[in-house]
Design a protein around this motif. Structure first.
Motif, PDB file in Angstrom:
ATOM      1  N   SER A   1       0.825  -1.203   0.000  1.00 31.22           N
ATOM      2  CA  SER A   1       0.000   0.000   0.000  1.00 31.22           C
ATOM      3  C   SER A   1       0.860   1.254   0.000  1.00 31.22           C
ATOM      4  CB  SER A   1      -0.913   0.017   1.229  1.00 31.22           C
ATOM      5  OG  SER A   1      -1.617   1.239   1.277  1.00 31.22           O
ATOM      6  N   LEU A   2       0.514   2.173  -0.906  1.00 29.78           N
ATOM      7  CA  LEU A   2       1.145   3.488  -0.930  1.00 29.78           C
ATOM      8  C   LEU A   2       0.224   4.517  -0.289  1.00 29.78           C
ATOM      9  CD1 LEU A   2       2.683   3.312  -4.515  1.00 29.78           C
ATOM     10  CD2 LEU A   2       3.771   2.796  -2.328  1.00 29.78           C
ATOM     11  N   GLY A   3      -0.875   4.050   0.321  1.00 32.98           N
ATOM     12  CA  GLY A   3      -1.763   4.897   1.102  1.00 32.98           C
ATOM     13  C   GLY A   3      -2.997   5.397   0.386  1.00 32.98           C
ATOM     14  N   SER A   4      -3.943   5.884   1.188  1.00 29.15           N
ATOM     15  CA  SER A   4      -5.200   6.499   0.745  1.00 29.15           C
ATOM     16  C   SER A   4      -6.103   5.551  -0.039  1.00 29.15           C
ATOM     17  CB  SER A   4      -4.919   7.766  -0.066  1.00 29.15           C
ATOM     18  OG  SER A   4      -4.252   8.714   0.740  1.00 29.15           O
ATOM     19  N   ASN A   5      -6.090   4.271   0.311  1.00 29.72           N
ATOM     20  CA  ASN A   5      -6.987   3.292  -0.298  1.00 29.72           C
ATOM     21  C   ASN A   5      -8.206   3.110   0.591  1.00 29.72           C
ATOM     22  OD1 ASN A   5      -5.159   2.332  -2.506  1.00 29.72           O
ATOM     23  ND2 ASN A   5      -3.877   1.861  -0.740  1.00 29.72           N
ATOM     24  N   ILE A   6      -9.345   2.765  -0.008  1.00 33.08           N
ATOM     25  CA  ILE A   6     -10.545   2.438   0.740  1.00 33.08           C
ATOM     26  C   ILE A   6     -10.961   1.031   0.320  1.00 33.08           C
ATOM     27  CG2 ILE A   6     -12.986   2.935   1.096  1.00 33.08           C
ATOM     28  CD1 ILE A   6     -12.377   5.846   0.935  1.00 33.08           C
ATOM     29  N   ILE A   7     -11.043   0.152   1.319  1.00 34.15           N
ATOM     30  CA  ILE A   7     -11.384  -1.238   1.065  1.00 34.15           C
ATOM     31  C   ILE A   7     -12.649  -1.568   1.844  1.00 34.15           C
ATOM     32  CG2 ILE A   7     -10.546  -3.626   1.132  1.00 34.15           C
ATOM     33  CD1 ILE A   7      -8.831  -1.618  -0.564  1.00 34.15           C
ATOM     34  N   GLY A   8     -13.668  -2.037   1.136  1.00 35.74           N
ATOM     35  CA  GLY A   8     -14.935  -2.355   1.789  1.00 35.74           C
ATOM     36  C   GLY A   8     -14.822  -3.493   2.774  1.00 35.74           C
ATOM     37  N   ASN A   9     -14.158  -4.583   2.381  1.00 35.71           N
ATOM     38  CA  ASN A   9     -13.960  -5.727   3.257  1.00 35.71           C
ATOM     39  C   ASN A   9     -12.536  -6.206   3.048  1.00 35.71           C
ATOM     40  OD1 ASN A   9     -13.841  -8.188   4.565  1.00 35.71           O
ATOM     41  ND2 ASN A   9     -15.823  -8.897   3.826  1.00 35.71           N
ATOM     42  N   ASP A  10     -11.700  -6.017   4.061  1.00 35.34           N
ATOM     43  CA  ASP A  10     -10.279  -6.350   3.903  1.00 35.34           C
ATOM     44  C   ASP A  10      -9.955  -7.792   4.301  1.00 35.34           C
ATOM     45  OD1 ASP A  10     -10.398  -6.145   6.679  1.00 35.34           O
ATOM     46  OD2 ASP A  10      -8.485  -5.086   6.831  1.00 35.34           O
ATOM     47  N   LYS A  11     -10.973  -8.601   4.605  1.00 39.19           N
ATOM     48  CA  LYS A  11     -10.749 -10.012   4.920  1.00 39.19           C
ATOM     49  C   LYS A  11     -10.050 -10.670   3.725  1.00 39.19           C
ATOM     50  CE  LYS A  11     -13.767 -13.314   4.354  1.00 39.19           C
ATOM     51  NZ  LYS A  11     -15.026 -14.008   4.351  1.00 39.19           N
ATOM     52  N   GLY A  12      -8.913 -11.281   3.969  1.00 38.41           N
ATOM     53  CA  GLY A  12      -8.159 -11.915   2.890  1.00 38.41           C
ATOM     54  C   GLY A  12      -7.067 -11.031   2.326  1.00 38.41           C
ATOM     55  N   CYS A  13      -7.025  -9.782   2.743  1.00 37.44           N
ATOM     56  CA  CYS A  13      -5.997  -8.847   2.266  1.00 37.44           C
ATOM     57  C   CYS A  13      -4.936  -8.650   3.334  1.00 37.44           C
ATOM     58  CB  CYS A  13      -6.601  -7.491   1.943  1.00 37.44           C
ATOM     59  SG  CYS A  13      -7.730  -7.521   0.583  1.00 37.44           S
ATOM     60  N   ILE A  14      -3.692  -8.593   2.910  1.00 43.67           N
ATOM     61  CA  ILE A  14      -2.566  -8.346   3.815  1.00 43.67           C
ATOM     62  C   ILE A  14      -1.769  -7.178   3.249  1.00 43.67           C
ATOM     63  CG2 ILE A  14      -0.431  -9.322   4.765  1.00 43.67           C
ATOM     64  CD1 ILE A  14      -1.716 -12.093   4.357  1.00 43.67           C
ATOM     65  N   GLY A  15      -1.309  -6.290   4.119  1.00 47.72           N
ATOM     66  CA  GLY A  15      -0.413  -5.230   3.682  1.00 47.72           C
ATOM     67  C   GLY A  15      -0.978  -3.827   3.707  1.00 47.72           C
ATOM     68  N   PHE A  16      -2.269  -3.687   4.014  1.00 45.56           N
ATOM     69  CA  PHE A  16      -2.816  -2.345   4.116  1.00 45.56           C
ATOM     70  C   PHE A  16      -2.359  -1.704   5.417  1.00 45.56           C
ATOM     71  CE2 PHE A  16      -5.915  -4.161   1.109  1.00 45.56           C
ATOM     72  CZ  PHE A  16      -5.769  -3.235   0.105  1.00 45.56           C
ATOM     73  N   ASP A  17      -2.266  -0.389   5.407  1.00 46.75           N
ATOM     74  CA  ASP A  17      -1.851   0.371   6.581  1.00 46.75           C
ATOM     75  C   ASP A  17      -3.108   0.925   7.248  1.00 46.75           C
ATOM     76  OD1 ASP A  17      -1.060   2.414   8.355  1.00 46.75           O
ATOM     77  OD2 ASP A  17       0.728   2.844   7.166  1.00 46.75           O
ATOM     78  N   PRO A  18      -3.446   0.470   8.475  1.00 45.96           N
ATOM     79  CA  PRO A  18      -4.674   0.935   9.114  1.00 45.96           C
ATOM     80  C   PRO A  18      -4.685   2.432   9.409  1.00 45.96           C
ATOM     81  CG  PRO A  18      -3.380  -0.411  10.630  1.00 45.96           C
ATOM     82  CD  PRO A  18      -2.690  -0.468   9.299  1.00 45.96           C
ATOM     83  N   ILE A  19      -3.536   3.095   9.336  1.00 42.56           N
ATOM     84  CA  ILE A  19      -3.488   4.541   9.553  1.00 42.56           C
ATOM     85  C   ILE A  19      -3.637   5.287   8.226  1.00 42.56           C
ATOM     86  CG2 ILE A  19      -2.027   6.461  10.320  1.00 42.56           C
ATOM     87  CD1 ILE A  19      -0.885   4.451  12.415  1.00 42.56           C
ATOM     88  N   LYS A  20      -2.982   4.823   7.165  1.00 45.53           N
ATOM     89  CA  LYS A  20      -3.010   5.511   5.875  1.00 45.53           C
ATOM     90  C   LYS A  20      -4.171   5.077   4.985  1.00 45.53           C
ATOM     91  CE  LYS A  20       1.966   6.258   5.587  1.00 45.53           C
ATOM     92  NZ  LYS A  20       3.180   5.953   4.825  1.00 45.53           N
ATOM     93  N   ASP A  21      -4.728   3.878   5.246  1.00 46.65           N
ATOM     94  CA  ASP A  21      -5.826   3.355   4.440  1.00 46.65           C
ATOM     95  C   ASP A  21      -7.096   3.298   5.272  1.00 46.65           C
ATOM     96  OD1 ASP A  21      -4.238   2.734   2.078  1.00 46.65           O
ATOM     97  OD2 ASP A  21      -3.380   1.084   3.239  1.00 46.65           O
ATOM     98  N   ASN A  22      -8.246   3.352   4.620  1.00 46.90           N
ATOM     99  CA  ASN A  22      -9.549   3.201   5.282  1.00 46.90           C
ATOM    100  C   ASN A  22     -10.054   1.795   5.006  1.00 46.90           C
ATOM    101  OD1 ASN A  22     -10.036   5.846   6.412  1.00 46.90           O
ATOM    102  ND2 ASN A  22     -10.125   6.560   4.298  1.00 46.90           N
ATOM    103  N   LEU A  23     -10.090   0.965   6.037  1.00 40.84           N
ATOM    104  CA  LEU A  23     -10.456  -0.432   5.883  1.00 40.84           C
ATOM    105  C   LEU A  23     -11.844  -0.707   6.429  1.00 40.84           C
ATOM    106  CD1 LEU A  23      -7.018  -1.885   7.019  1.00 40.84           C
ATOM    107  CD2 LEU A  23      -7.774  -1.319   4.703  1.00 40.84           C
TER     108      LEU A  23
END
Length: 185
Positions: free
Chosen positions: A129-151
């Protein structure tokens, strides 16, 4: 469009760049919108409304594939079950081999699901993640930043339409969308 392996884009080992596009309403048995085994760069693109029987209707990153998704949306793609086939993959974004590189920035992945599951299944991948992503359901995803991304957030997308001043069909953001003014340069 329709096809056996993909109804949209099939990249075997090449380099593909997709910009300011919409990949929608494709139907296939396998990865419907994009099936990638090469190097693909996707910018300012909407991938929506694709349907697959027994596989991934959105973006499938196969063995050896690399993907860069920037300022893009993968939403409302549906995997249908054909007979007794079991679909246990991210319906929006799927990664075949964890070592493959997937970079995401300013990207929305939301509302992708299997026809037999009640909850969404947006992604099954290891992300850089390079940040500022929005993921509806992050189950199964690894590597998002809970501070920079909206999960696990609803981005409040509006239906596909031509949104001025553009000429390409996209999902506009509702006035109260958590994605508004949240992207980074």
């Amino acid at each position: 469009n329709g096809g056996l392996f993909t109804g949209g884009i099939y990249n075997n080992t090449g380099k593909v760049k997709i910009e300011k596009s919409t990949i929608r309403d494709n139907i296939s048995d396998e990865a419907t919108a994009i099936l990638n085994y090469g190097d693909i760069s996707i910018h300012n693109t909407t991938i929506s409304g694709n349907k697959a029987e027994a596989s991934v209707p959105g973006v499938y990153n196969g063995d050896g594939g690399t993907i860069q998704l920037v300022n893009s949306t993968i939403a409302y793609n549906i995997g249908y079950i054909n007979g007794n086939a079991v679909v246990d993959k991210g319906m929006g974004l799927y990664q075949e081999v964890a070592a493959n590189q997937i970079l995401l920035q300013n990207t929305i992945i939301f509302g992708n699901k299997s026809s037999v599951e009640l909850e969404t299944d947006d992604c099954n991948a290891t992300i850089s993640s390079l940040g500022s992503n929005i993921i509806g359901n992050d189950k199964g995803c690894i590597g998002f930043d809970p501070i920079k991304d909206n999960l696990n957030v609803d981005p409040l997308l509006l239906p596909l339409t031509v949104n001025k001043p553009g000429i390409t069909v996209t999902h506009a953001l509702a006035a109260n969308s958590p994605a508004r003014d949240k992207g980074q340069e």
